[in-house]
Design a protein around this motif. Sequence first.
Motif, PDB file in Angstrom:
ATOM      1  N   TRP A  97       0.856  -1.380   0.156  1.00 42.89           N
ATOM      2  CA  TRP A  97      -0.097   0.183   0.050  1.00 42.89           C
ATOM      3  C   TRP A  97       0.870   1.179   0.002  1.00 42.89           C
ATOM      4  O   TRP A  97       1.868   1.146   0.714  1.00 42.89           O
ATOM      5  CB  TRP A  97      -0.884  -0.043   1.301  1.00 42.89           C
ATOM      6  CG  TRP A  97      -1.768  -0.919   1.228  1.00 42.89           C
ATOM      7  CD1 TRP A  97      -1.948  -2.074   1.925  1.00 42.89           C
ATOM      8  CD2 TRP A  97      -3.351  -1.041   0.656  1.00 42.89           C
ATOM      9  NE1 TRP A  97      -3.004  -2.775   1.763  1.00 42.89           N
ATOM     10  CE2 TRP A  97      -3.842  -2.278   1.150  1.00 42.89           C
ATOM     11  CE3 TRP A  97      -3.915  -0.132  -0.235  1.00 42.89           C
ATOM     12  CZ2 TRP A  97      -4.981  -2.475   0.747  1.00 42.89           C
ATOM     13  CZ3 TRP A  97      -5.206  -0.540  -0.550  1.00 42.89           C
ATOM     14  CH2 TRP A  97      -5.818  -1.626  -0.299  1.00 42.89           C
ATOM     15  N   PRO A  98       0.373   2.211  -0.507  1.00 42.62           N
ATOM     16  CA  PRO A  98       1.236   3.427  -0.704  1.00 42.62           C
ATOM     17  C   PRO A  98       1.153   4.176   0.605  1.00 42.62           C
ATOM     18  O   PRO A  98       0.304   4.195   1.279  1.00 42.62           O
ATOM     19  CB  PRO A  98       0.519   4.383  -1.762  1.00 42.62           C
ATOM     20  CG  PRO A  98      -0.805   4.052  -1.837  1.00 42.62           C
ATOM     21  CD  PRO A  98      -0.614   2.360  -1.673  1.00 42.62           C
TER      22      PRO A  98
ATOM     23  N   LEU B 206       1.238  13.111  -4.972  1.00 45.51           N
ATOM     24  CA  LEU B 206       2.750  12.979  -5.319  1.00 45.51           C
ATOM     25  C   LEU B 206       3.059  14.001  -6.529  1.00 45.51           C
ATOM     26  O   LEU B 206       3.974  14.871  -6.432  1.00 45.51           O
ATOM     27  CB  LEU B 206       3.132  11.640  -5.781  1.00 45.51           C
ATOM     28  CG  LEU B 206       3.318  10.348  -4.729  1.00 45.51           C
ATOM     29  CD1 LEU B 206       3.876   9.113  -5.499  1.00 45.51           C
ATOM     30  CD2 LEU B 206       4.313  10.912  -3.615  1.00 45.51           C
TER      31      LEU B 206
ATOM     32  N   TRP C 174      -0.591   1.973 -10.945  1.00 44.05           N
ATOM     33  CA  TRP C 174      -0.483   3.379 -10.663  1.00 44.05           C
ATOM     34  C   TRP C 174      -1.127   3.297  -8.871  1.00 44.05           C
ATOM     35  O   TRP C 174      -0.783   4.449  -8.257  1.00 44.05           O
ATOM     36  CB  TRP C 174      -1.009   4.090 -11.469  1.00 44.05           C
ATOM     37  CG  TRP C 174      -2.656   3.670 -11.753  1.00 44.05           C
ATOM     38  CD1 TRP C 174      -3.759   3.924 -10.788  1.00 44.05           C
ATOM     39  CD2 TRP C 174      -2.851   2.732 -12.541  1.00 44.05           C
ATOM     40  NE1 TRP C 174      -4.866   3.383 -11.361  1.00 44.05           N
ATOM     41  CE2 TRP C 174      -4.260   2.722 -12.587  1.00 44.05           C
ATOM     42  CE3 TRP C 174      -2.311   2.226 -13.615  1.00 44.05           C
ATOM     43  CZ2 TRP C 174      -5.155   1.649 -13.293  1.00 44.05           C
ATOM     44  CZ3 TRP C 174      -2.972   1.232 -14.353  1.00 44.05           C
ATOM     45  CH2 TRP C 174      -4.527   1.141 -14.271  1.00 44.05           C
TER      46      TRP C 174
ATOM     47  N   PHE D  49      -0.091   1.316  -6.596  1.00 43.39           N
ATOM     48  CA  PHE D  49       0.678   0.545  -5.342  1.00 43.39           C
ATOM     49  C   PHE D  49       2.106   0.989  -5.450  1.00 43.39           C
ATOM     50  O   PHE D  49       2.476   1.087  -6.475  1.00 43.39           O
ATOM     51  CB  PHE D  49       0.546  -0.956  -5.425  1.00 43.39           C
ATOM     52  CG  PHE D  49      -0.959  -1.533  -5.327  1.00 43.39           C
ATOM     53  CD1 PHE D  49      -1.627  -1.290  -4.270  1.00 43.39           C
ATOM     54  CD2 PHE D  49      -1.679  -1.973  -6.524  1.00 43.39           C
ATOM     55  CE1 PHE D  49      -2.966  -1.623  -4.151  1.00 43.39           C
ATOM     56  CE2 PHE D  49      -2.807  -2.292  -6.530  1.00 43.39           C
ATOM     57  CZ  PHE D  49      -3.617  -2.164  -5.383  1.00 43.39           C
ATOM     58  N   GLU D  50       2.740   0.715  -4.369  1.00 44.25           N
ATOM     59  CA  GLU D  50       4.132   0.728  -4.358  1.00 44.25           C
ATOM     60  C   GLU D  50       4.700  -0.579  -4.722  1.00 44.25           C
ATOM     61  O   GLU D  50       4.037  -1.904  -4.656  1.00 44.25           O
ATOM     62  CB  GLU D  50       4.715   0.827  -2.822  1.00 44.25           C
ATOM     63  CG  GLU D  50       4.410   2.021  -1.986  1.00 44.25           C
ATOM     64  CD  GLU D  50       5.304   3.283  -2.087  1.00 44.25           C
ATOM     65  OE1 GLU D  50       6.196   3.168  -3.227  1.00 44.25           O
ATOM     66  OE2 GLU D  50       5.222   4.372  -2.080  1.00 44.25           O
ATOM     67  N   PRO D  51       5.896  -0.725  -5.606  1.00 44.23           N
ATOM     68  CA  PRO D  51       6.848   0.360  -5.618  1.00 44.23           C
ATOM     69  C   PRO D  51       6.614   1.291  -6.974  1.00 44.23           C
ATOM     70  O   PRO D  51       7.553   1.985  -7.211  1.00 44.23           O
ATOM     71  CB  PRO D  51       8.109  -0.483  -5.976  1.00 44.23           C
ATOM     72  CG  PRO D  51       7.601  -1.784  -6.445  1.00 44.23           C
ATOM     73  CD  PRO D  51       6.362  -2.134  -5.999  1.00 44.23           C
ATOM     74  N   TRP D  52       5.645   1.046  -7.670  1.00 44.16           N
ATOM     75  CA  TRP D  52       5.371   1.462  -9.078  1.00 44.16           C
ATOM     76  C   TRP D  52       5.023   2.966  -8.980  1.00 44.16           C
ATOM     77  O   TRP D  52       5.272   3.876  -9.732  1.00 44.16           O
ATOM     78  CB  TRP D  52       4.616   0.534  -9.915  1.00 44.16           C
ATOM     79  CG  TRP D  52       5.120  -0.783  -9.856  1.00 44.16           C
ATOM     80  CD1 TRP D  52       5.897  -1.229 -10.642  1.00 44.16           C
ATOM     81  CD2 TRP D  52       4.184  -1.885  -9.210  1.00 44.16           C
ATOM     82  NE1 TRP D  52       6.054  -2.603 -10.585  1.00 44.16           N
ATOM     83  CE2 TRP D  52       5.167  -2.829  -9.575  1.00 44.16           C
ATOM     84  CE3 TRP D  52       3.406  -1.864  -8.228  1.00 44.16           C
ATOM     85  CZ2 TRP D  52       4.827  -4.113  -9.081  1.00 44.16           C
ATOM     86  CZ3 TRP D  52       3.292  -3.127  -7.782  1.00 44.16           C
ATOM     87  CH2 TRP D  52       3.890  -4.388  -8.001  1.00 44.16           C
ATOM     88  N   LEU D  53       4.209   3.323  -7.999  1.00 37.36           N
ATOM     89  CA  LEU D  53       3.327   4.721  -7.868  1.00 37.36           C
ATOM     90  C   LEU D  53       4.405   5.729  -8.027  1.00 37.36           C
ATOM     91  O   LEU D  53       4.204   6.633  -8.828  1.00 37.36           O
ATOM     92  CB  LEU D  53       2.709   4.810  -6.660  1.00 37.36           C
ATOM     93  CG  LEU D  53       2.131   5.947  -6.260  1.00 37.36           C
ATOM     94  CD1 LEU D  53       1.078   6.407  -7.076  1.00 37.36           C
ATOM     95  CD2 LEU D  53       1.155   5.895  -4.885  1.00 37.36           C
ATOM     96  N   PRO D  54       5.465   5.766  -7.320  1.00 43.95           N
ATOM     97  CA  PRO D  54       6.197   6.909  -7.380  1.00 43.95           C
ATOM     98  C   PRO D  54       7.122   7.050  -8.553  1.00 43.95           C
ATOM     99  O   PRO D  54       7.349   7.975  -9.041  1.00 43.95           O
ATOM    100  CB  PRO D  54       7.340   6.766  -6.007  1.00 43.95           C
ATOM    101  CG  PRO D  54       7.270   5.483  -5.668  1.00 43.95           C
ATOM    102  CD  PRO D  54       5.739   5.039  -6.112  1.00 43.95           C
ATOM    103  N   GLN D  55       7.243   5.727  -8.935  1.00 43.75           N
ATOM    104  CA  GLN D  55       8.038   5.748 -10.745  1.00 43.75           C
ATOM    105  C   GLN D  55       7.047   6.406 -11.784  1.00 43.75           C
ATOM    106  O   GLN D  55       7.299   6.996 -12.705  1.00 43.75           O
ATOM    107  CB  GLN D  55       8.317   4.258 -10.883  1.00 43.75           C
ATOM    108  CG  GLN D  55       9.468   3.862  -9.976  1.00 43.75           C
ATOM    109  CD  GLN D  55       9.559   2.104 -10.172  1.00 43.75           C
ATOM    110  OE1 GLN D  55       9.806   1.809 -11.232  1.00 43.75           O
ATOM    111  NE2 GLN D  55       9.266   1.323  -9.563  1.00 43.75           N
TER     112      GLN D  55
END
Length: 320
Positions: free
Chosen positions: A46-47, A108, A291, A293-299
């Motif tokens: 979870w983000p 973000l 988009w 979830f982590e780890p992809w969201l900040p990317q």
Amino acid sequence: MAGWLLAACLSPAGMAGPTAAREVDDSYTIGQRFAQYQDKYPGIAWPAVTWQEGQSVLFDRPYKTADGRDLHIDVFRPAKPGKQGIVMVHGGAWRAGDKSHFYALAGLLAQRGYTVFLPEFRLSPEAAYPAGMIDIGDALAWARNHAASFGIDPRRIAIGGASSGGQMAALLAYAGPSGRFGPGDERTAAALIDLDGVLDFTTPQALSFENAAGEASPAARWLGGSYGNAAVRWRDASAAAHVGPASPPTLIVSSGIPRFTEGKNAVIAALERHAIAHRFHAFANAPHDFWLFEPWLPQVANEIDGFLSTLPAPREGASR
């Protein structure tokens, strides 16, 4: 599952009274997707949503009235406005989902200086195509018309979306300026951000998924019939059919699952033919809803910021 929502409105006397019930499909949730993915994608999380001093959010601002009810938009504001704006269209197979699904990504992006607009729009259980397209076109127009109050240039507002929302955003970006979803000058986006949204409904690969259930498929419910019964509408709703010399710069971010960006090769070829800036990024092993979830969201936020930051500011006197 689908349910029925009984909305309330104010009567002429100022008392709350019920409006007609409308069907709501709540089958697509972040929790449901996390449960589906947690054993398949090691490291998914979870983000952790954090807040930056000076950030603010305006929730549920009405931007239009449709079918007797208000449609609302959330605005995520950065501490120091001045960068670009982005209208983001949520996914959910055209029938479900909610603007709140983009809260983590919008936060973000606001921390990177963007003003992010998240519109509610009519989904297929309530109204078929092109109702939702008209709604997101009106949301883009609302953002452009209110840009000055948010400290941004109306010519620097991008349209983006994820999954079915990415398909809708792409269609508005490429076909909206023609006026088919409302006045084209108000429905012109500075850029397109497509997160795993199909770009051509009519390729064999797309049809093998989007038309597999015939009249019961989500695309058929939205487009008013299966491909066999509504082929013209399926072609018209394919963003790839509308790329032209005035199309906006385009970022396509893919989970790496080809079906969700069907048509991208034709789109990229057309953009290259017209010398329009574009970028394609594919994750190596990500779920469709990367988009969320982590780890992809900040990317994803970095990809969006990195692409939009390369685009030149509009020339003085330019109307786009």
